[in-house]
Design a protein around this motif. Structure first.
Motif, mmCIF file in Angstrom:
data_model
loop_
_atom_site.group_PDB
_atom_site.id
_atom_site.type_symbol
_atom_site.label_atom_id
_atom_site.label_comp_id
_atom_site.label_asym_id
_atom_site.label_seq_id
_atom_site.Cartn_x
_atom_site.Cartn_y
_atom_site.Cartn_z
ATOM 1 N N LEU A 160 8.921 6.132 51.853
ATOM 2 C CA LEU A 160 7.977 7.178 51.462
ATOM 3 C C LEU A 160 8.256 8.494 52.187
ATOM 4 O O LEU A 160 8.200 9.572 51.576
ATOM 5 N N GLU A 178 11.272 10.184 50.680
ATOM 6 C CA GLU A 178 10.916 10.846 49.428
ATOM 7 C C GLU A 178 10.155 12.148 49.689
ATOM 8 O O GLU A 178 10.412 13.172 49.057
ATOM 9 N N PRO A 195 0.524 2.601 47.565
ATOM 10 C CA PRO A 195 1.470 1.809 46.774
ATOM 11 C C PRO A 195 0.982 0.391 46.470
ATOM 12 O O PRO A 195 1.371 -0.190 45.464
ATOM 13 N N HIS A 210 -0.234 5.757 42.793
ATOM 14 C CA HIS A 210 0.456 4.660 43.473
ATOM 15 C C HIS A 210 1.856 5.005 43.957
ATOM 16 O O HIS A 210 2.545 4.156 44.519
ATOM 17 N N ASP A 211 2.281 6.272 43.753
ATOM 18 C CA ASP A 211 3.567 6.695 44.298
ATOM 19 C C ASP A 211 3.561 8.207 44.508
ATOM 20 O O ASP A 211 2.734 8.916 43.941
ATOM 21 N N GLU A 214 6.571 0.351 54.073
ATOM 22 C CA GLU A 214 7.050 1.371 53.133
ATOM 23 C C GLU A 214 7.244 2.747 53.756
ATOM 24 O O GLU A 214 7.666 3.691 53.093
ATOM 25 N N VAL A 267 -1.296 9.345 52.457
ATOM 26 C CA VAL A 267 -0.619 8.121 52.054
ATOM 27 C C VAL A 267 -1.195 6.954 52.846
ATOM 28 O O VAL A 267 -1.272 7.026 54.080
ATOM 29 N N VAL A 282 -2.336 8.333 48.014
ATOM 30 C CA VAL A 282 -1.223 7.528 47.516
ATOM 31 C C VAL A 282 -1.323 6.177 48.194
ATOM 32 O O VAL A 282 -1.208 6.085 49.421
#
Length: 156
Positions: free
Chosen positions: A78, A81, A34, A52-53, A74, A9, A32
């Motif tokens: 993230l 999640e 965003p 992008h997610d 973020e 990420v 990833v």
């Protein structure tokens, strides 16, 4: 056995090295990012995907998630999640001598301490890594050792 997946990420020099080397180490690699504007003009490592997610990354029990930046706003959302998904392993880059900002971000989101503890920091083997490539090698070696239930280093 499901394919090994490495989800990195945030675009960064370390992310690029992890993605490039991860392919050779047998991982399906996914970046990833965003913020699409951070990808403009960035050469892509051969073989990886860019999404992008996290939902598009296909997190499952064979997935290792690494956040390659500990200064992005973020991070908390993230990580929350990633913790809710059936990921095998989650980690974030950062200096081991200070508490990572992700801890406070996750607490603000109401994530319980036992879940926050699932986020590894520092990550990788302790080889004194300093450059993006060295950090990537240490991280990948640590993931491979963990996946194979080995201590890493020179202990056999």
């Amino acid at each position: 056995m499901s394919p090994r997946r490495l989800v990195v990420v945030f675009e960064s020099p370390t992310a690029e090295a992890m993605l490039r080397l991860g392919i050779d180490a047998g991982f399906q690699t996914v970046l990833v990012e965003p913020d699409e504007s951070r990808l403009q003009g960035t050469p892509r490592a051969h073989g990886d995907r860019v999404v992008h997610d996290l939902a598009a990354a296909g997190l499952d029990e064979s997935t290792d998630v690494v956040l390659s930046d500990h200064h992005r706003a973020e991070i908390g959302v993230l990580l929350q999640e990633a913790l809710a998904a059936p990921t095998r392993w989650i980690g974030i880059l950062g200096k081991p001598t200070i508490e990572g900002p992700h801890v406070g971000m996750l607490r603000e989101l109401g994530v319980p301490d036992d879940q926050i503890a699932r986020v590894h920091r520092p990550i990788g083997l302790n080889i004194g890594a300093r450059t993006p490539a060295e950090i990537a090698i240490a991280t990948l070696a640590g993931l491979i050792a963990d996946r194979n239930d080995r201590p890493g280093g020179f202990s056999f």
